[in-house]
Design an enzyme around this catalytic site. Structure first.
Site, PDB file in Angstrom:
ATOM      1  N   THR A 109      31.881  18.143  -1.737  1.00 16.20           N
ATOM      2  CA  THR A 109      31.308  19.113  -0.813  1.00 16.20           C
ATOM      3  C   THR A 109      32.311  20.200  -0.449  1.00 16.20           C
ATOM      4  O   THR A 109      33.528  19.971  -0.505  1.00 16.20           O
ATOM      5  CB  THR A 109      30.876  18.377   0.481  1.00 16.20           C
ATOM      6  OG1 THR A 109      30.636  19.320   1.516  1.00 16.20           O
ATOM      7  CG2 THR A 109      31.955  17.435   0.977  1.00 16.20           C
ATOM      8  N   ASP A 110      31.794  21.355  -0.035  1.00 12.38           N
ATOM      9  CA  ASP A 110      32.686  22.425   0.444  1.00 12.38           C
ATOM     10  C   ASP A 110      33.306  22.076   1.801  1.00 12.38           C
ATOM     11  O   ASP A 110      34.266  22.708   2.232  1.00 12.38           O
ATOM     12  CB  ASP A 110      31.939  23.768   0.525  1.00 12.38           C
ATOM     13  CG  ASP A 110      30.767  23.763   1.496  1.00 12.38           C
ATOM     14  OD1 ASP A 110      30.427  22.690   2.043  1.00 12.38           O
ATOM     15  OD2 ASP A 110      30.181  24.852   1.717  1.00 12.38           O
ATOM     16  N   GLU A 111      32.763  21.033   2.468  1.00 12.18           N
ATOM     17  CA  GLU A 111      33.245  20.724   3.817  1.00 12.18           C
ATOM     18  C   GLU A 111      34.692  20.230   3.811  1.00 12.18           C
ATOM     19  O   GLU A 111      35.354  20.231   4.846  1.00 12.18           O
ATOM     20  CB  GLU A 111      32.310  19.719   4.507  1.00 12.18           C
ATOM     21  CG  GLU A 111      30.874  20.234   4.524  1.00 12.18           C
ATOM     22  CD  GLU A 111      29.911  19.502   5.438  1.00 12.18           C
ATOM     23  OE1 GLU A 111      30.363  18.838   6.380  1.00 12.18           O
ATOM     24  OE2 GLU A 111      28.693  19.630   5.206  1.00 12.18           O
ATOM     25  N   TYR A 169      33.203  12.645   8.066  1.00 12.48           N
ATOM     26  CA  TYR A 169      32.533  12.789   6.762  1.00 12.48           C
ATOM     27  C   TYR A 169      33.416  13.574   5.791  1.00 12.48           C
ATOM     28  O   TYR A 169      33.717  13.112   4.686  1.00 12.48           O
ATOM     29  CB  TYR A 169      31.169  13.482   6.931  1.00 12.48           C
ATOM     30  CG  TYR A 169      30.598  14.014   5.628  1.00 12.48           C
ATOM     31  CD1 TYR A 169      30.244  13.149   4.592  1.00 12.48           C
ATOM     32  CD2 TYR A 169      30.419  15.391   5.427  1.00 12.48           C
ATOM     33  CE1 TYR A 169      29.726  13.635   3.379  1.00 12.48           C
ATOM     34  CE2 TYR A 169      29.902  15.882   4.230  1.00 12.48           C
ATOM     35  CZ  TYR A 169      29.559  15.004   3.207  1.00 12.48           C
ATOM     36  OH  TYR A 169      29.056  15.485   2.024  1.00 12.48           O
ATOM     37  N   LYS A 193      35.314  12.468   2.275  1.00 13.54           N
ATOM     38  CA  LYS A 193      35.060  13.112   0.971  1.00 13.54           C
ATOM     39  C   LYS A 193      36.370  13.682   0.416  1.00 13.54           C
ATOM     40  O   LYS A 193      36.643  13.601  -0.778  1.00 13.54           O
ATOM     41  CB  LYS A 193      34.002  14.221   1.102  1.00 13.54           C
ATOM     42  CG  LYS A 193      32.580  13.730   1.373  1.00 13.54           C
ATOM     43  CD  LYS A 193      31.996  12.878   0.259  1.00 13.54           C
ATOM     44  CE  LYS A 193      31.703  13.646  -1.010  1.00 13.54           C
ATOM     45  NZ  LYS A 193      30.987  12.787  -2.001  1.00 13.54           N
TER      46      LYS A 193
HETATM   47  P1  NAD Z   1      21.987  11.233   0.514  1.00 16.00           P
HETATM   48  O1  NAD Z   1      22.513  10.659   1.790  1.00 16.00           O
HETATM   49  O2  NAD Z   1      20.630  11.827   0.477  1.00 16.00           O
HETATM   50  O3  NAD Z   1      22.009  10.096  -0.621  1.00 16.00           O
HETATM   51  C1  NAD Z   1      23.093   9.232  -0.791  1.00 16.00           C
HETATM   52  C2  NAD Z   1      22.650   8.086  -1.699  1.00 16.00           C
HETATM   53  O4  NAD Z   1      23.776   7.198  -1.856  1.00 16.00           O
HETATM   54  C3  NAD Z   1      21.500   7.249  -1.134  1.00 16.00           C
HETATM   55  O5  NAD Z   1      20.526   7.013  -2.131  1.00 16.00           O
HETATM   56  C4  NAD Z   1      22.171   5.957  -0.695  1.00 16.00           C
HETATM   57  O6  NAD Z   1      21.302   4.821  -0.798  1.00 16.00           O
HETATM   58  C5  NAD Z   1      23.329   5.861  -1.678  1.00 16.00           C
HETATM   59  N1  NAD Z   1      24.443   5.084  -1.120  1.00 16.00           N
HETATM   60  C6  NAD Z   1      25.024   5.227   0.100  1.00 16.00           C
HETATM   61  N2  NAD Z   1      25.987   4.303   0.268  1.00 16.00           N
HETATM   62  C7  NAD Z   1      26.039   3.566  -0.883  1.00 16.00           C
HETATM   63  C8  NAD Z   1      26.832   2.480  -1.311  1.00 16.00           C
HETATM   64  N3  NAD Z   1      27.772   1.948  -0.524  1.00 16.00           N
HETATM   65  N4  NAD Z   1      26.625   1.997  -2.560  1.00 16.00           N
HETATM   66  C9  NAD Z   1      25.679   2.532  -3.375  1.00 16.00           C
HETATM   67  N5  NAD Z   1      24.857   3.541  -2.995  1.00 16.00           N
HETATM   68  C10 NAD Z   1      25.052   4.053  -1.760  1.00 16.00           C
HETATM   69  O7  NAD Z   1      23.098  12.256   0.025  1.00 16.00           O
HETATM   70  P2  NAD Z   1      22.933  13.663  -0.716  1.00 16.00           P
HETATM   71  O8  NAD Z   1      22.697  14.706   0.299  1.00 16.00           O
HETATM   72  O9  NAD Z   1      21.997  13.501  -1.832  1.00 16.00           O
HETATM   73  O10 NAD Z   1      24.416  13.853  -1.270  1.00 16.00           O
HETATM   74  C11 NAD Z   1      24.792  13.338  -2.547  1.00 16.00           C
HETATM   75  C12 NAD Z   1      26.247  13.673  -2.814  1.00 16.00           C
HETATM   76  O11 NAD Z   1      26.414  15.079  -2.807  1.00 16.00           O
HETATM   77  C13 NAD Z   1      27.214  13.118  -1.769  1.00 16.00           C
HETATM   78  O12 NAD Z   1      28.373  12.686  -2.434  1.00 16.00           O
HETATM   79  C14 NAD Z   1      27.513  14.319  -0.881  1.00 16.00           C
HETATM   80  O13 NAD Z   1      28.787  14.226  -0.305  1.00 16.00           O
HETATM   81  C15 NAD Z   1      27.427  15.451  -1.880  1.00 16.00           C
HETATM   82  N6  NAD Z   1      27.024  16.774  -1.330  1.00 16.00           N
HETATM   83  C16 NAD Z   1      25.923  16.877  -0.526  1.00 16.00           C
HETATM   84  C17 NAD Z   1      25.535  18.137  -0.057  1.00 16.00           C
HETATM   85  C18 NAD Z   1      24.294  18.315   0.785  1.00 16.00           C
HETATM   86  O14 NAD Z   1      24.036  19.427   1.267  1.00 16.00           O
HETATM   87  N7  NAD Z   1      23.463  17.288   0.971  1.00 16.00           N
HETATM   88  C19 NAD Z   1      26.302  19.258  -0.371  1.00 16.00           C
HETATM   89  C20 NAD Z   1      27.441  19.108  -1.186  1.00 16.00           C
HETATM   90  C21 NAD Z   1      27.788  17.849  -1.654  1.00 16.00           C
HETATM   91  P1  TYD Z   2      23.438  19.625   8.672  1.00 19.60           P
HETATM   92  O1  TYD Z   2      22.115  19.813   7.998  1.00 19.60           O
HETATM   93  O2  TYD Z   2      23.685  18.350   9.409  1.00 19.60           O
HETATM   94  O3  TYD Z   2      24.555  19.873   7.566  1.00 19.60           O
HETATM   95  P2  TYD Z   2      26.178  20.029   7.739  1.00 19.60           P
HETATM   96  O4  TYD Z   2      26.569  19.609   9.089  1.00 19.60           O
HETATM   97  O5  TYD Z   2      26.680  19.092   6.691  1.00 19.60           O
HETATM   98  O6  TYD Z   2      26.465  21.470   7.450  1.00 19.60           O
HETATM   99  O7  TYD Z   2      23.637  20.818   9.694  1.00 19.60           O
HETATM  100  C1  TYD Z   2      23.577  22.168   9.269  1.00 19.60           C
HETATM  101  C2  TYD Z   2      23.915  23.034  10.467  1.00 19.60           C
HETATM  102  O8  TYD Z   2      22.854  22.890  11.443  1.00 19.60           O
HETATM  103  C3  TYD Z   2      25.177  22.614  11.191  1.00 19.60           C
HETATM  104  O9  TYD Z   2      25.830  23.796  11.689  1.00 19.60           O
HETATM  105  C4  TYD Z   2      24.706  21.763  12.343  1.00 19.60           C
HETATM  106  C5  TYD Z   2      23.369  22.400  12.689  1.00 19.60           C
HETATM  107  N1  TYD Z   2      22.340  21.470  13.233  1.00 19.60           N
HETATM  108  C6  TYD Z   2      21.675  21.787  14.421  1.00 19.60           C
HETATM  109  O10 TYD Z   2      21.917  22.835  15.047  1.00 19.60           O
HETATM  110  N2  TYD Z   2      20.727  20.914  14.883  1.00 19.60           N
HETATM  111  C7  TYD Z   2      20.429  19.744  14.235  1.00 19.60           C
HETATM  112  O11 TYD Z   2      19.566  18.971  14.734  1.00 19.60           O
HETATM  113  C8  TYD Z   2      21.107  19.449  13.026  1.00 19.60           C
HETATM  114  C9  TYD Z   2      20.813  18.185  12.270  1.00 19.60           C
HETATM  115  C10 TYD Z   2      22.068  20.343  12.554  1.00 19.60           C
END
Ligand code: NAD
Ligand code: TYD
Length: 350
Positions: free
Chosen positions: A131-133, A156, A160
């Protein structure tokens, strides 16, 4: 013959990556490994789960014997590692869950790959999705590039960042071939309704308050999830070994502006009066350690590998809203029971 282990394939992004690889590459065997935590849902894959080149394995990353058995039985050749705890608010409540899955789980997977592939790494790839975070927060100016120093601020992002460092260290120390990509915020179908966009879509449907944290002026850079999946495809096949790529669509939005657009589009789609959903906006207590701004410079990925997003934000958001309105059963299934309890405890003090 490629036998690709995709971890976290039952989650939001993982399910799109599994679908893309299963349908686009019939000659690859895709093995989806997922523990099915609250965020994992096999319903996300029911359109492809009967495909002959798809297998599901319910295994936790902390189960070393289980991971080893999956590698052995499927003769895993490559890994695309997405499984993770992914929600910042949950990481503030329970940091250790993030240490276990994101750090220990990743190291377990690296150890298995090192052991199984040790004789000849040249035919194998460990691709880690991040992630970019990890870069921390930006001020009003500038973008994250691949050389921006890591400065994670939440449990988080710290977990990562640690997993990224372990992947790099395994490449350096043991010569596993790795790639890491760091993507901006994703949105789209199958997004669990605890994150901003799906949570607010769900709350608008049910006319519930829209809890905007702090002053609402926090900025995120949004990418349609199917575009993240195509970037992963391109990087997996053509990325430079032991390199990193930033993924993003140059699409920054202040939270409050995004929420207002969402309200307007939802009012139109639901046939409600203009301005009706905006009335649901409720400013609540800020998230502790809230990163002010994220913004990705994805120039390297575009220049080196020719990847670009396929949809504009307007198109992606419209598709996303339509999907949620057409899939209310999916939405009510994932928002029932335990999730409701989580939701009320998370928001009781905000
Ligand atoms: P998500 O939370 O929707 O899905 C995570 C999946 O991992 C789930 O299916 C869960 O069951 C599985 N999981 C969790 N713990 C586990 C464990 N201990 N063993 C096996 N499986 C396990 O997450 P997402 O949003 O789809 O993100 C996927 C990846 O992409 C992550 O690594 C996240 O850091 C990265 N990512 C997410 C975003 C975003 O905006 N969602 C952006 C950049 C990177
Ligand atoms: P989120 O979807 O949790 O992603 P991330 O924190 O990983 O960027 O949140 C996106 C942005 O929205 C973040 O600045 C937090 C804000 N946010 C709210 O203002 N209200 C909410 O209920 C949630 C879940 C997020």
């Amino acid at each position: 013959m490629k036998n690709i282990l995709i971890t976290g394939g039952a989650g939001f992004i993982g399910s799109h990556v599994v679908r893309l690889f299963v349908t686009k590459y019939p000659s690859y065997n895709i093995i989806n490994l997922d523990a099915l935590t609250y965020a994992g849902n096999l319903e996300n894959l029911k359109d492809i789960d009967q495909s002959p080149n798809y297998t599901f394995e319910k295994v936790n990353l902390l189960d070393v014997a289980g991971l080893s058995s999956v590698f052995e039985r499927h003769n895993i050749t490559d890994v695309i590692h997405l499984a993770a705890e992914s929600h910042v608010d949950r990481s503030i409540e329970s940091p250790l869950d993030f240490v276990h899955t994101n750090i220990v789980g990743t190291v377990n997977l690296l150890n298995i790959a090192k052991t199984k592939w040790g004789a000849d790494f040249s035919k194998h790839l460990f691709y880690h999705i991040s992630t970019d975070e990890v870069y921390g927060a930006l001020g009003a100016e500038g973008l994250f590039t691949e050389t921006t120093p890591y400065h994670p601020n939440s449990p988080y992002s710290a977990s990562k960042a640690a997993s990224d460092h372990f992947v790099r260290a395994y490449a350096e120390t043991y010569h596993i071939r790795t790639i890491i990509s760091n993507c901006s915020n994703n949105y789209g179908p199958f997004h669990f309704p605890e994150k901003l966009i799906p949570l607010f879509i769900n709350n608008i449907i049910h006319k519930k308050p829209l809890p905007v944290y702090g002053d609402g002026l926090y900025t995120r850079d949004w990418l349609f999830v199917k575009d993240h999946a195509t970037a992963i495809d391109v990087i997996f096949h053509n990325g430079k070994i032991d390199d990193t790529y930033n993924i993003g669509g140059f699409n920054e939005w202040k939270n409050i502006d995004l929420v207002k657009i969402l309200c307007k589009l939802m009012d139109e789609k639901l046939g409600r009066q203009a301005g009706e959903s905006e009335e649901l906006i409720t400013y609540v207590k800020d998230r502790p350690g809230h990163d002010r701004r994220y913004a990705i410079d994805a120039t390297k990925l575009n220049k080196e590998l020719g990847w670009a997003p396929s949809v504009t934000f307007e198109q992606g958001l419209a598709q996303t809203i339509d999907w949620y309105l057409e899939n209310t059963t999916w939405l009510s299934n994932v928002t029932s029971g335990a999730y409701q309890n989580y939701y009320s405890s998370m928001y009781s003090n905000r």
